[in-house]
Design a protein around this motif. Structure first.
Motif, PDB file in Angstrom:
ATOM      1  N   UNK A   8       8.738  -5.515  28.642  1.00 26.07           N
ATOM      2  CA  UNK A   8       7.834  -5.263  29.769  1.00 26.07           C
ATOM      3  C   UNK A   8       7.248  -6.583  30.274  1.00 26.07           C
ATOM      4  N   UNK A   9       5.945  -6.734  30.178  1.00 25.62           N
ATOM      5  CA  UNK A   9       5.287  -7.941  30.682  1.00 25.62           C
ATOM      6  C   UNK A   9       5.446  -9.110  29.710  1.00 25.62           C
ATOM      7  N   UNK A  10       5.430 -10.322  30.258  1.00 21.02           N
ATOM      8  CA  UNK A  10       5.443 -11.537  29.438  1.00 21.02           C
ATOM      9  C   UNK A  10       4.206 -12.383  29.731  1.00 21.02           C
ATOM     10  N   UNK A  11       3.195 -11.795  30.354  1.00 20.09           N
ATOM     11  CA  UNK A  11       1.976 -12.509  30.709  1.00 20.09           C
ATOM     12  C   UNK A  11       0.976 -12.396  29.557  1.00 20.09           C
ATOM     13  N   UNK A  12       0.602 -13.548  28.973  1.00 20.73           N
ATOM     14  CA  UNK A  12      -0.359 -13.598  27.881  1.00 20.73           C
ATOM     15  C   UNK A  12      -1.745 -13.820  28.477  1.00 20.73           C
ATOM     16  N   UNK A  13      -2.611 -12.842  28.332  1.00 19.89           N
ATOM     17  CA  UNK A  13      -3.961 -12.938  28.904  1.00 19.89           C
ATOM     18  C   UNK A  13      -4.870 -13.704  27.951  1.00 19.89           C
ATOM     19  N   UNK A  45      -2.037 -16.982  31.200  1.00 21.24           N
ATOM     20  CA  UNK A  45      -2.815 -16.719  32.419  1.00 21.24           C
ATOM     21  C   UNK A  45      -4.317 -16.680  32.179  1.00 21.24           C
ATOM     22  N   UNK A  46      -4.776 -17.131  31.009  1.00 19.33           N
ATOM     23  CA  UNK A  46      -6.155 -16.930  30.591  1.00 19.33           C
ATOM     24  C   UNK A  46      -7.238 -17.363  31.552  1.00 19.33           C
ATOM     25  N   UNK A  47      -7.169 -18.578  32.096  1.00 13.05           N
ATOM     26  CA  UNK A  47      -8.240 -19.097  32.931  1.00 13.05           C
ATOM     27  C   UNK A  47      -8.010 -18.849  34.422  1.00 13.05           C
ATOM     28  N   UNK A  48      -6.939 -18.168  34.768  1.00 11.22           N
ATOM     29  CA  UNK A  48      -6.624 -17.946  36.179  1.00 11.22           C
ATOM     30  C   UNK A  48      -7.700 -17.080  36.828  1.00 11.22           C
ATOM     31  N   UNK A  49      -8.139 -17.494  37.995  1.00  7.30           N
ATOM     32  CA  UNK A  49      -9.093 -16.708  38.763  1.00  7.30           C
ATOM     33  C   UNK A  49     -10.547 -16.994  38.477  1.00  7.30           C
ATOM     34  N   UNK A  50     -10.838 -17.894  37.525  1.00  7.36           N
ATOM     35  CA  UNK A  50     -12.227 -18.233  37.223  1.00  7.36           C
ATOM     36  C   UNK A  50     -12.699 -19.298  38.220  1.00  7.36           C
ATOM     37  N   UNK A  51     -13.800 -19.067  38.948  1.00  9.22           N
ATOM     38  CA  UNK A  51     -14.256 -20.044  39.955  1.00  9.22           C
ATOM     39  C   UNK A  51     -14.641 -21.384  39.327  1.00  9.22           C
ATOM     40  N   UNK A  52     -14.330 -22.464  40.044  1.00 14.85           N
ATOM     41  CA  UNK A  52     -14.708 -23.831  39.646  1.00 14.85           C
ATOM     42  C   UNK A  52     -14.280 -24.184  38.216  1.00 14.85           C
ATOM     43  N   UNK A  53     -13.155 -23.650  37.793  1.00 10.97           N
ATOM     44  CA  UNK A  53     -12.719 -23.836  36.417  1.00 10.97           C
ATOM     45  C   UNK A  53     -12.300 -25.272  36.128  1.00 10.97           C
ATOM     46  N   UNK A  54     -11.957 -26.041  37.152  1.00 10.91           N
ATOM     47  CA  UNK A  54     -11.516 -27.428  36.916  1.00 10.91           C
ATOM     48  C   UNK A  54     -12.629 -28.280  36.308  1.00 10.91           C
ATOM     49  N   UNK A  55     -13.885 -27.958  36.632  1.00 12.02           N
ATOM     50  CA  UNK A  55     -14.995 -28.683  35.994  1.00 12.02           C
ATOM     51  C   UNK A  55     -15.029 -28.411  34.490  1.00 12.02           C
ATOM     52  N   UNK A  56     -14.658 -27.200  34.136  1.00  8.41           N
ATOM     53  CA  UNK A  56     -14.608 -26.847  32.715  1.00  8.41           C
ATOM     54  C   UNK A  56     -13.494 -27.612  32.010  1.00  8.41           C
ATOM     55  N   UNK A  57     -12.391 -27.859  32.710  1.00 12.76           N
ATOM     56  CA  UNK A  57     -11.300 -28.639  32.117  1.00 12.76           C
ATOM     57  C   UNK A  57     -11.752 -30.066  31.815  1.00 12.76           C
ATOM     58  N   UNK A  58     -12.577 -30.613  32.688  1.00 15.94           N
ATOM     59  CA  UNK A  58     -13.124 -31.954  32.437  1.00 15.94           C
ATOM     60  C   UNK A  58     -13.977 -31.937  31.178  1.00 15.94           C
ATOM     61  N   UNK A 105     -16.220 -14.626  31.058  1.00 17.16           N
ATOM     62  CA  UNK A 105     -17.178 -15.186  30.094  1.00 17.16           C
ATOM     63  C   UNK A 105     -16.612 -15.126  28.681  1.00 17.16           C
ATOM     64  N   UNK A 106     -15.926 -14.034  28.364  1.00 13.87           N
ATOM     65  CA  UNK A 106     -15.316 -13.903  27.035  1.00 13.87           C
ATOM     66  C   UNK A 106     -14.262 -14.985  26.818  1.00 13.87           C
ATOM     67  N   UNK A 107     -13.459 -15.258  27.844  1.00 13.99           N
ATOM     68  CA  UNK A 107     -12.415 -16.270  27.714  1.00 13.99           C
ATOM     69  C   UNK A 107     -13.019 -17.661  27.507  1.00 13.99           C
ATOM     70  N   UNK A 108     -14.076 -17.963  28.251  1.00 15.81           N
ATOM     71  CA  UNK A 108     -14.740 -19.257  28.103  1.00 15.81           C
ATOM     72  C   UNK A 108     -15.340 -19.385  26.700  1.00 15.81           C
TER      73      UNK A 108
END
Length: 325
Positions: free
Chosen positions: A177-182, A23-36, A276-279
């Motif tokens: 418990x959770x299986x969501x990897x941040x 789930x690392x990049x979820x919720x980051x605005x305009x993240x698709x440009x970063x994927x490019x 910012x830390x994730x990026x």
């Protein structure tokens, strides 16, 4: 959907999830440009490291022990970025966040094995530069093909062994418990923190590896350049100092590109926004493999000459074809 699979082993039950969710990049605005941007870095990494490897294989002048370590660095960069970036793009760009338990462990093994080889490669190159400058008359006796093959082979053995240990430690945990990897990949630190049993062994081993594979190599490299700098102050002429320093610029650039982002993230973790830390963390994985070959081609005289020679030959052959010769 069956959420977990349970394996009963004598007196202990290990609860293993059927899958993890990245789930690392979820919720980051305009993240698709970063994927490019990540995709472009991946293309540069594949092309650049392939060119460096091909040139070292084809040019007889690049058969020195030093270029065994350079070839190995290009190899680990090529396959490291190939192991990480396509999967990251598949997870987030094409919305496939689910990854099976076994696939996640396999991904973790290949990524960490190749990632750990990067600072170890920089140690090998640092040793090469130190001997070349401090003991130039003994260089060919101390840095031989046999020694460099042994050193690189030992680093591979060490990297594979510690990564297998990571995987084995994870298989001893239960996940109830959770299986969501941040994170943006199957991150060892994030996975063991999801466990609902004692994570002390995993935490201690993770801290030990951080010291052994990141900070200890950095300390060694810094120490060697302090030693080199002290030695260069004794060199008689400024020209000789500059000439000796130029042989280190490519390696120093690689060290800066690899370690500086990690130091920035480690220093600013408490005040940095999670997005910012994730990026920044993802850039520490994507930037070095794409920039390393560019730096070596531009700053290493022998490789630069080999590239010019290769393209000159290709241009000459194409001209002959056009003329019908």
């Amino acid at each position: 959907m069956n959420f977990v699979n349970s394996d009963l082993d004598k007196n202990i039950t290990f609860v293993r999830p059927a899958y993890f969710i990245i789930s690392g990049f979820s919720g980051i605005p305009n993240i698709k440009y970063y994927y490019v941007f990540l995709f472009l870095l991946f293309i540069v990494s594949v092309m650049g490291n392939t060119v460096v490897m091909v040139i070292i294989c084809l040019d007889q002048k690049l058969r020195a022990p030093k270029y065994i370590a350079v070839f190995n660095l290009a190899f680990t960069d090529l396959f490291g970025s190939s192991a990480l970036l396509p999967k990251v793009l598949d997870i987030f760009l094409f919305d496939h966040p689910y990854i099976s338990y076994n696939d996640c462990l396999a991904f973790l093994f290949f990524y960490y094995t190749l990632f750990y080889m990067q600072p170890l490669n920089l140690v090998a190159l640092s040793y090469d530069r130190t001997i070349a400058i401090i003991f130039p008359l003994h260089y060919h006796a101390k840095v031989t093909h046999r020694f460099m093959f042994f050193l690189i082979g030992f680093f591979w053995f060490f990297s594979i062994t510690v990564t297998l240990t990571l995987v084995c430690l994870l298989t001893r945990h239960s996940y109830c418990n959770s299986v969501v990897i941040n994170s943006y990949f199957c991150d060892y630190g994030q996975i063991y923190r999801l466990a609902c049993d004692d994570i002390t062994p995993s935490f201690i081993f993770s801290a030990l590896l951080t010291v052994l594979i990141l900070w200890l190599p950095l300390v060694f490299i810094v120490f060697t350049y302090i030693y080199i700098g002290f030695t260069l102050t004794k060199v008689a002429t400024v020209h000789e100092r500059v000439k000796a320093f130029k042989t280190c610029t490519a390696h120093l650039s690689l060290v800066a590109i690899f370690f500086l982002p990690l130091l920035i993230v480690a220093t600013l973790t408490g005040v940095m926004h999670p997005h910012a830390r994730m990026i920044n963390l993802s850039l520490t994985s994507a930037f070095p493999p794409s920039l390393n070959p560019v730096i070596y081609v531009l700053q290493t005289k022998e490789i630069k000459e080999s590239v010019k020679k290769l393209f000159k030959i290709r241009s000459h052959d194409n001209l002959l074809i056009v003329k019908g010769v």
